[in-house]
Scaffold this active site. Structure first.
Site, PDB file in Angstrom:
ATOM      1  N   LYS A  54       0.840  -1.210   0.000  1.00 34.22           N
ATOM      2  CA  LYS A  54       0.000   0.000   0.000  1.00 34.22           C
ATOM      3  C   LYS A  54       0.868   1.251   0.000  1.00 34.22           C
ATOM      4  O   LYS A  54       0.593   2.220  -0.699  1.00 34.22           O
ATOM      5  CB  LYS A  54      -0.948  -0.022   1.212  1.00 34.22           C
ATOM      6  CG  LYS A  54      -2.048  -1.061   1.045  1.00 34.22           C
ATOM      7  CD  LYS A  54      -2.826  -1.345   2.314  1.00 34.22           C
ATOM      8  CE  LYS A  54      -3.799  -2.509   2.068  1.00 34.22           C
ATOM      9  NZ  LYS A  54      -4.546  -2.928   3.255  1.00 34.22           N
ATOM     10  N   GLN A  98      -4.320  -1.691   9.576  1.00 32.19           N
ATOM     11  CA  GLN A  98      -4.223  -2.990   8.903  1.00 32.19           C
ATOM     12  C   GLN A  98      -4.838  -4.078   9.799  1.00 32.19           C
ATOM     13  O   GLN A  98      -4.469  -4.235  10.957  1.00 32.19           O
ATOM     14  CB  GLN A  98      -2.756  -3.317   8.581  1.00 32.19           C
ATOM     15  CG  GLN A  98      -2.574  -4.581   7.772  1.00 32.19           C
ATOM     16  CD  GLN A  98      -3.255  -4.518   6.391  1.00 32.19           C
ATOM     17  OE1 GLN A  98      -3.152  -3.531   5.675  1.00 32.19           O
ATOM     18  NE2 GLN A  98      -3.968  -5.579   6.032  1.00 32.19           N
ATOM     19  N   ASP A 121     -10.817   3.126   4.474  1.00 35.17           N
ATOM     20  CA  ASP A 121     -11.157   1.712   4.282  1.00 35.17           C
ATOM     21  C   ASP A 121     -12.676   1.521   4.234  1.00 35.17           C
ATOM     22  O   ASP A 121     -13.155   0.481   3.815  1.00 35.17           O
ATOM     23  CB  ASP A 121     -10.585   0.880   5.445  1.00 35.17           C
ATOM     24  CG  ASP A 121      -9.397   0.052   5.001  1.00 35.17           C
ATOM     25  OD1 ASP A 121      -9.251  -0.171   3.789  1.00 35.17           O
ATOM     26  OD2 ASP A 121      -8.617  -0.371   5.880  1.00 35.17           O
TER      27      ASP A 121
END
Ligand code: NAD
Length: 292
Positions: A54, A98, A121
């Site tokens: 990422k 994460q 997200d």
């Protein structure tokens, strides 16, 4: 019939190029460069790999990334304190925590602590709630589900009125992708581990999305001829012919499905690359929104 292969890798490259152009336009107009904070807790090797990918993708499109790594033994309070600091930092437009988080950290509380304005997200309960409600718009749509819809549209699927079947009801993939399909006016069925007659339900699907995490579970004869098949699953299976000793397969038996479906995503190279592209796009959107 031989299905059209939906090339997620190529589509993601196009998306990244579009994003890079928009970032440059923003910066040349004197606006701050979009910034993404990545929060990695513990030493899960898969999570480390995802975060690295990422950050690399951010660099490629001109998004600045800020890395925060905490030990698995960190306290809940410290994690939430960091999130609050990032919420207040104007250089940061998106916060990515994460998952999965180590045992001992309450993931729900951590995700709730992320400001919905920076929830790139799209996992904040308010964003998911808005996704589920008519007339309300989430600030961010979760990246993998958004990628599935984008692939379907680019492949020419007509979603309005289609029979869509989603296998899997997780917060990350199955449920939000089903909500997106409802928004597209598809008649949507959500299947899960308690579903009776899964093959029969799949056979009615004009659009089939598999997000299970079981290698090649969906067989070719479960698929309606001509259906659009999106395979989200990423599973390792042993393969002694490969140097690394394994290969990746999806939740769909690709070699069988390709003869029946109208269009299908491969694994790897289908949905996977779209997830990171979605994250970059959400970060860019957030940066633009913060400047209006
Ligand atoms: P999960 O384990 O949280 O959810 C799996 C779902 O599958 C559950 O809702 C469960 O009810 C359902 N299920 C399990 N066994 C079943 C069965 N026998 N019959 C019917 N349904 C069954 O998994 P997840 O996080 O949603 O991920 C699913 C898959 O997608 C995994 O392989 C994961 O690696 C992959 N994934 C890929 C991406 C990407 O491409 N970027 C992103 C996220 C997840």
């Amino acid at each position: 019939m031989t299905a059209k292969i939906i090339n997620g890798k190529a589509i993601a490259v196009e998306l990244r190029q579009e994003i890079a152009r928009e970032v440059e336009q923003l910066v040349s107009a004197g606006k701050p460069r979009p910034g993404l904070a990545t929060v990695l807790i513990g030493e899960n090797p898969a999570s480390q790999t995802y975060v690295r990918a990422k950050r690399k993708a951010c660099a490629q499109v001109g998004i600045e990334s800020f890395s925060y790594e905490l030990p698995a033994t960190v306290s809940q309070e410290k994690v939430e304190e960091l999130i609050r600091r990032l919420n207040d930092d104007p250089k940061i437009h998106g916060i990515l925590v994460q998952l999965p988080l180590p045992a001992g950290i309450d993931g729900e509380r951590v995700l709730r602590a992320v400001s919905i304005e920076k929830d790139v997200d799209g996992f904040h309960p308010i964003n998911i709630g808005r996704l589920a409600q008519k007339g309300r718009e989430p600030l961010f749509v979760p990246c993998t589900p958004a990628g599935c819809i984008e692939l379907l549209k680019r492949a020419g699927a007509k979603l309005d009125g289609a029979n869509a079947v989603v296998i899997g009801r997780s917060n990350i993939v199955g449920m939000p992708v089903a909500l997106l399909l409802v928004r597209e006016n598809a008649t949507t069925t959500i299947c899960h581990s308690h579903t009776r007659d899964l093959p029969g339900t799949c056979r009615k699907a004009d659009v089939l999305i598999a997000a299970i995490g079981r290698p090649e579970m969906i067989r070719g004869d479960w698929i309606k001829p001509g259906a659009y098949v999106i395979d989200v699953g990423i599973n390792r299976i042993e393969d002694s012919t490969r140097k690394r000793g394994y290969r990746l397969v999806g939740d769909v038996a690709f070699d069988e499905a390709v003869d029946v479906a109208g269009a299908i995503t491969p694994v790897p190279g289908g949905v996977g690359p779209m997830t990171i592209a979605g994250l970059l796009r959400n970060t860019l959107r957030s940066a633009k929104r913060s400047q209006v």
